[in-house]
Design an enzyme around this catalytic site. Structure first.
Site, PDB file in Angstrom:
ATOM      1  N   HIS A 190     -18.084  16.120  -8.952  1.00 16.90           N
ATOM      2  CA  HIS A 190     -18.068  16.811 -10.239  1.00 16.90           C
ATOM      3  C   HIS A 190     -17.943  18.317 -10.056  1.00 16.90           C
ATOM      4  O   HIS A 190     -17.421  19.004 -10.928  1.00 16.90           O
ATOM      5  CB  HIS A 190     -19.291  16.422 -11.061  1.00 16.90           C
ATOM      6  CG  HIS A 190     -19.156  15.039 -11.602  1.00 16.90           C
ATOM      7  ND1 HIS A 190     -19.784  13.964 -11.040  1.00 16.90           N
ATOM      8  CD2 HIS A 190     -18.393  14.555 -12.617  1.00 16.90           C
ATOM      9  CE1 HIS A 190     -19.435  12.873 -11.699  1.00 16.90           C
ATOM     10  NE2 HIS A 190     -18.590  13.196 -12.652  1.00 16.90           N
ATOM     11  N   ARG A 297     -16.362  15.801 -21.647  1.00 19.76           N
ATOM     12  CA  ARG A 297     -17.556  15.441 -20.860  1.00 19.76           C
ATOM     13  C   ARG A 297     -18.750  16.242 -21.376  1.00 19.76           C
ATOM     14  O   ARG A 297     -18.916  17.408 -21.020  1.00 19.76           O
ATOM     15  CB  ARG A 297     -17.334  15.764 -19.386  1.00 19.76           C
ATOM     16  CG  ARG A 297     -16.329  14.881 -18.666  1.00 19.76           C
ATOM     17  CD  ARG A 297     -16.243  15.322 -17.196  1.00 19.76           C
ATOM     18  NE  ARG A 297     -15.620  14.340 -16.338  1.00 19.76           N
ATOM     19  CZ  ARG A 297     -14.352  14.408 -15.933  1.00 19.76           C
ATOM     20  NH1 ARG A 297     -13.576  15.384 -16.329  1.00 19.76           N
ATOM     21  NH2 ARG A 297     -13.871  13.483 -15.122  1.00 19.76           N
ATOM     22  N   GLU A 432     -15.323   1.566 -15.693  1.00 19.54           N
ATOM     23  CA  GLU A 432     -15.677   2.162 -14.400  1.00 19.54           C
ATOM     24  C   GLU A 432     -16.357   1.154 -13.476  1.00 19.54           C
ATOM     25  O   GLU A 432     -16.417   1.347 -12.271  1.00 19.54           O
ATOM     26  CB  GLU A 432     -16.637   3.345 -14.611  1.00 19.54           C
ATOM     27  CG  GLU A 432     -16.003   4.475 -15.383  1.00 19.54           C
ATOM     28  CD  GLU A 432     -17.006   5.522 -15.824  1.00 19.54           C
ATOM     29  OE1 GLU A 432     -16.947   6.643 -15.289  1.00 19.54           O
ATOM     30  OE2 GLU A 432     -17.824   5.240 -16.715  1.00 19.54           O
ATOM     31  N   ASP A 456     -14.715   6.717 -10.757  1.00 17.99           N
ATOM     32  CA  ASP A 456     -15.832   5.827 -10.437  1.00 17.99           C
ATOM     33  C   ASP A 456     -15.357   4.420 -10.116  1.00 17.99           C
ATOM     34  O   ASP A 456     -15.888   3.774  -9.213  1.00 17.99           O
ATOM     35  CB  ASP A 456     -16.841   5.800 -11.599  1.00 17.99           C
ATOM     36  CG  ASP A 456     -17.781   6.984 -11.522  1.00 17.99           C
ATOM     37  OD1 ASP A 456     -18.298   7.252 -10.429  1.00 17.99           O
ATOM     38  OD2 ASP A 456     -17.964   7.665 -12.539  1.00 17.99           O
ATOM     39  N   ARG A 466     -17.671   8.524  -3.834  1.00 12.72           N
ATOM     40  CA  ARG A 466     -16.625   9.510  -4.137  1.00 12.72           C
ATOM     41  C   ARG A 466     -16.975  10.898  -3.622  1.00 12.72           C
ATOM     42  O   ARG A 466     -16.124  11.771  -3.533  1.00 12.72           O
ATOM     43  CB  ARG A 466     -16.360   9.549  -5.655  1.00 12.72           C
ATOM     44  CG  ARG A 466     -17.501  10.088  -6.480  1.00 12.72           C
ATOM     45  CD  ARG A 466     -17.336   9.788  -7.965  1.00 12.72           C
ATOM     46  NE  ARG A 466     -16.888  10.940  -8.721  1.00 12.72           N
ATOM     47  CZ  ARG A 466     -16.760  10.950 -10.041  1.00 12.72           C
ATOM     48  NH1 ARG A 466     -17.016   9.865 -10.760  1.00 12.72           N
ATOM     49  NH2 ARG A 466     -16.351  12.023 -10.669  1.00 12.72           N
ATOM     50  N   CYS A 503      -8.421   8.141 -17.522  1.00 10.77           N
ATOM     51  CA  CYS A 503      -8.909   9.521 -17.606  1.00 10.77           C
ATOM     52  C   CYS A 503      -9.472  10.014 -16.280  1.00 10.77           C
ATOM     53  O   CYS A 503      -9.988  11.118 -16.198  1.00 10.77           O
ATOM     54  CB  CYS A 503      -9.955   9.655 -18.711  1.00 10.77           C
ATOM     55  SG  CYS A 503     -11.414   8.646 -18.419  1.00 10.77           S
TER      56      CYS A 503
HETATM   57  C1  PEP Z   1     -14.143   8.674 -13.954  1.00 13.01           C
HETATM   58  O1  PEP Z   1     -15.099   8.113 -13.404  1.00 13.01           O
HETATM   59  O2  PEP Z   1     -12.943   8.469 -13.642  1.00 13.01           O
HETATM   60  C2  PEP Z   1     -14.376   9.647 -15.027  1.00 13.01           C
HETATM   61  C3  PEP Z   1     -13.384  10.170 -15.716  1.00 13.01           C
HETATM   62  O3  PEP Z   1     -15.661  10.029 -15.237  1.00 13.01           O
HETATM   63  P1  PEP Z   1     -16.409  11.144 -14.340  1.00 13.01           P
HETATM   64  O4  PEP Z   1     -15.413  11.715 -13.372  1.00 13.01           O
HETATM   65  O5  PEP Z   1     -16.944  12.162 -15.275  1.00 13.01           O
HETATM   66  O6  PEP Z   1     -17.476  10.336 -13.672  1.00 13.01           O
HETATM   67 MG    MG Z   2     -17.082   8.325 -14.215  1.00  8.25          MG
END
Ligand code: PEP
Ligand code: MG
Length: 572
Positions: A190, A297, A432, A456, A466, A503
Site C-alpha cells: 500500500h 479507498r 479478492e 489480493d 504481496r 481494480c
Molecule cells: C486489490 O486487492 O486488488 C485492491 C484493489 O485492493 P487493495 O490494493 O486496496 O488491497
Molecule cells: Mg485488496
C-alpha cells in the site's frame, strides 16, 4: 565517488536531490573486516562517532524545557549512561582490534550480544530497554556516517530508509521530500500504491542504500529503471535533464488523448474508471475523462491519525468527491483496514497472520457502530450524485446480506431524520478471496456489480505475500491459474448481466491491457497516472481479434507461455 545502486521502481518519476538518511531501527550491516594496518584509523572513527553521540545527548538535554525535560531527561540520562558503559565500549574496541571487524560490524555484533542478554531478562522493564540500546547503537552508527539526527525531511530531500509506512508518505511529501528509496518493500504494498498516487518517485529493494549513502550526498533517482546514482557525474546530470525533457514530451503526446473515447479499432467502447485515494486523484480523473471513480479507498482517510473521522467529516469528504465527479459514478469502498494497513485504534495488534486476519469487511462487521457511521456518511453523499458502495474482502454471501441489511436500515434512519438519500445505491463486491471467485455465481443475486482486486486475489491464490520482496518473482498475475479464474469471474458476471471491473494494479499496466481485453474485460479501474497510456493501447487494439486469441492465452501452461502470447499480440 560515483556509484550506481540498483533497486526496483515502484512509483515512477525522476528526481535530483540530497540524501536524507532515516536510520533503520535494527542495524543491518554485512560482515566486514579491515586490514591490520587500518585498525588505529577504525578505532579513531569509532571514538569520533561516540563523542559525537555523547555531544548530541548533551545538546538534546539542554534544548529540553518544562515538563518534557523531566520525563524525556530520564531516557537521555539512560542513553548517556549506555554510551559510557565500559562493557559496551571495551568490547567494541576489542572487536576492532582483535577480530579486525569494521566499526559498523563491531557495533552490530555487540548489539546482538547485548540483545541476547536483555532478551533473557525476566523483568519486562529491563527487557524493554532493548529499544534504548537499539536507539543508541543507531545513533553511533549514524555518526559513523556523519548523518544528522533529525528524521524530518526538507525541500529537495530524497529519503533513504529501510522501509516506509503508508502513513509517513504524505507527511514527507508535504515537508518537501521529492523521492523515497528503501532497502526493502514491494511494488504491490500500500505504500507503493500511495506513492504512485502522490506522484512521489519510489525505489524499493535498494539493498545497499543505507550502507553506501550518507546524509547530504547528491543523488539521482530514476524510478523508471530502479537506479539510484550516488554523486552523479556531469554525464549523469545531462542524462537526467534529457530524461526529464523526454518524459515531458511523452506526457504532451499522451495529453492529446485526454478527451478522446476509449474505443477499440473495431468500435467497442471500453470503460475506464479511476482508482483514487485523494481529492487530487479525483480531480485528475475527471480532467482525463475517466468514466467515473471505480475505487475510492476510504482507509487513507483513517490512516495516520489515532482518532476516527466522525460522520460529518467523512460525509464532507465523500460529498466533495461526488461533486468533483459532476454526475459521473463514484464507487466508494468501505474501510479496508488490517493487513499492511494497520490502525492504532481499530486493527488488532497481535495477529500472527494479519493478511488472513480481521481485515476489510470482517473488521467493519466486528465494529458495527463504526461501520454504520461510514455507511451513513456514504448514504448521505449519495444525495449529491451517483454513488456506488463497494465492499472489500468479501469471503461469503452472508457478509453481503448483512451489509445490505445495514445499508437499508441506515438509509431508513437517515430519511426519518430528514436527510436526503438516493433512491437506490448500487452495492458491489470486491473479488479478492479465491473461494468467492470460484463460487462467484452464488453471489449474483445479492450484488449489483463486481470489482476484481487482483492485488489480493493473486496473493491469496498463489499463497505469496504481496509485500514480501523475497517472493517478487512468484507473486505475478502471469500464472495460468490466475488467468483462468479471471476469465471465469468475467464470463460468469457477463452471463448474469452484472458489470465487472478489475481494480488491482494490473488494470493500469499497459503491458497487460490486451491480455485483459482478450479475457473479456470491458471495465478497467486504474490509477489516473496510467489512464492515458491504457487508453492509447485500447485505441490501437482490435477487440474481435483479441477475443479470438483468448483460447490460446488460456491454454498457456506457464509464465513463459503467457509472455509469448503477450509478445505475439504486439506488446513486446
Ligand atoms: C486489490 O486487492 O486488488 C485492491 C484493489 O485492493 P487493495 O490494493 O486496496 O488491497
Ligand atoms: Mg485488496
Amino acid at each position: 565517488m560515483r556509484l550506481q545502486l540498483a533497486g526496483t521502481g515502484a512509483s515512477p518519476g525522476h528526481a535530483l536531490g540530497r540524501a536524507r538518511i532515516r536510520q533503520p531501527h535494527i542495524l543491518e550491516v554485512d560482515k566486514e573486516r579491515i586490514s591490520a594496518a587500518g585498525v588505529p584509523e577504525e578505532l579513531q572513527r569509532l571514538h569520533r562517532a561516540l563523542r559525537a553521540a555523547r555531544e548530541e545527548m548533551r545538546d538534546l538535554r539542554k534544548r529540553l524545557q518544562g515538563a518534557l525535560a523531566e520525563e524525556a531527561g530520564e531516557f537521555i540520562e539512560l542513553h548517556a549512561l549506555l554510551l559510557d558503559d565500559p562493557e559496551l565500549l571495551h568490547n567494541l574496541d576489542s572487536l576492532i582490534r582483535e577480530e579486525h571487524y569494521s566499526a559498523d560490524y563491531a557495533l552490530r555484533v555487540q548489539r546482538d550480544r547485548l540483545a541476547t542478554v536483555f532478551g533473557r531478562m525476566e523483568d519486562d522493564y529491563l527487557k524493554s530497554r532493548l529499544d534504548d540500546l537499539d536507539h543508541i547503537i543507531g545513533r553511533i552508527h549514524a555518526h559513523l556516517h556523519e548523518r544528522e539526527a533529525t528524521l524530518l525531511g526538507a525541500a529537495g530531500d530524497i529519503l533513504i530508509g529501510d522501509a516506509i509506512a503508508p502513513s509517513e508518505l504524505a507527511q514527507l511529501q508535504a515537508q518537501g521530500v521529492i523521492a523515497v528509496v528503501t532497502a526493502t518493500g514491494s511494488a504491490l504494498s500500500h505504500s507503493a500504491i500511495l506513492a504512485r498516487s502522490l506522484h512521489l518517485p519510489l525505489i524499493i529493494g535498494a539493498t545497499h542504500a543505507l550502507q553506501k549513502i550518507n546524509d547530504g550526498d547528491v543523488l539521482i533517482v530514476d524510478a523508471e529503471t530502479g537506479h539510484v546514482i550516488l554523486n552523479p557525474s556531469a554525464e549523469d546530470l545531462r542524462g537526467h535533464r534529457a530524461r526529464l525533457k523526454q518524459s515531458a514530451r511523452e506526457r504532451r503526446e499522451l495529453e492529446r488523448l485526454r478527451g478522446k473515447p476509449s474505443r477499440t479499432l473495431d468500435g467497442a467502447d471500453i470503460t475506464l474508471y479511476a482508482n483514487a485515494e485523494s481529492n487530487e486523484d479525483v480531480i485528475r480523473a475527471h480532467a482525463l475523462g475517466a468514466t467515473g471513480i471505480g475505487l475510492y479507498r476510504t482507509e487513507f482517510l483513517f490512516l495516520g491519525q489515532d482518532r476516527l473521522p466522525d460522520e460529518e467529516e467523512q460525509f464532507r469528504v465523500y460529498r466533495n468527491i461526488v461533486l468533483s465527479m459532476d454526475g459521473r459514478p463514484v464507487t466508494i469502498r468501505t474501510l479496508d483496514l488490517g493487513s499492511d494497513k494497520g490502525h492504532e485504534g481499530l486493527t488488532p495488534r497481535d495477529e500472527d497472520n494479519p493478511a488472513l486476519g480481521l481485515r476489510g469487511i470482517r473488521l467493519s462487521l466486528a465494529h458495527p457502530a463504526h461501520f454504520d457511521v461510514q455507511l451513513r456518511a456514504i448514504a448521505r453523499a449519495s444525495a449529491y450524485g451517483r454513488v456506488r458502495i463497494l465492499i472489500p474482502m468479501i469471503s461469503r454471501r452472508e457478509e453481503l446480506l448483512s451489509v445490505r441489511r445495514r445499508l437499508r436500515k441506515v438509509s431508513e434512519q437517515l430519511r426519518a431524520e430528514g436527510h436526503q438519500v438516493a433512491e437506490s445505491i448500487p452495492l458491489g463486491t470486491m473479488i479478492e478471496v479465491p473461494a468467492v471467485a470460484i463460487a462467484v455465481q452464488s453471489l449474483m443475486d445479492v450484488v449489483d456489480f463486481l470489482s476484481i482486486g487482483t492485488n489480493d486475489l493473486v496473493q491469496y491464490l498463489l499463497a505469496a505475500d504481496r509485500c514480501n520482496e523475497a517472493l517478487d518473482d512468484l507473486y505475478s498475475p502471469l500464472h495460468p491459474g490466475v488467468l483462468q479464474l479471471l476469465n471465469h469471474v468475467i464470463e460468469t458476471s457477463a452471463h448474469n448481466g452484472k458489470p465487472v471491473a478489475i481494480c488491482g494494479e494490473i488494470a493500469g499496466d499497459p503491458w497487460l491491457t490486451r491480455m485483459l481485453l482478450a479475457l473479456g474485460l470491458t471495465e478497467f479501474s486504474l490509477h489516473p497516472n496510467s489512464l492515458l497510456e491504457v487508453r492509447r493501447i485500447i485505441r490501437n487494439s482490435d477487440l474481435g481479434l483479441l477475443r479470438a486469441a483468448s483460447p490460446k492465452l488460456l491454454q498457456a501452461r506457464d509464465r513463459a507461455g503467457i509472455q509469448r502470447w503477450l509478445a505475439a499480440t504486439g506488446q513486446a
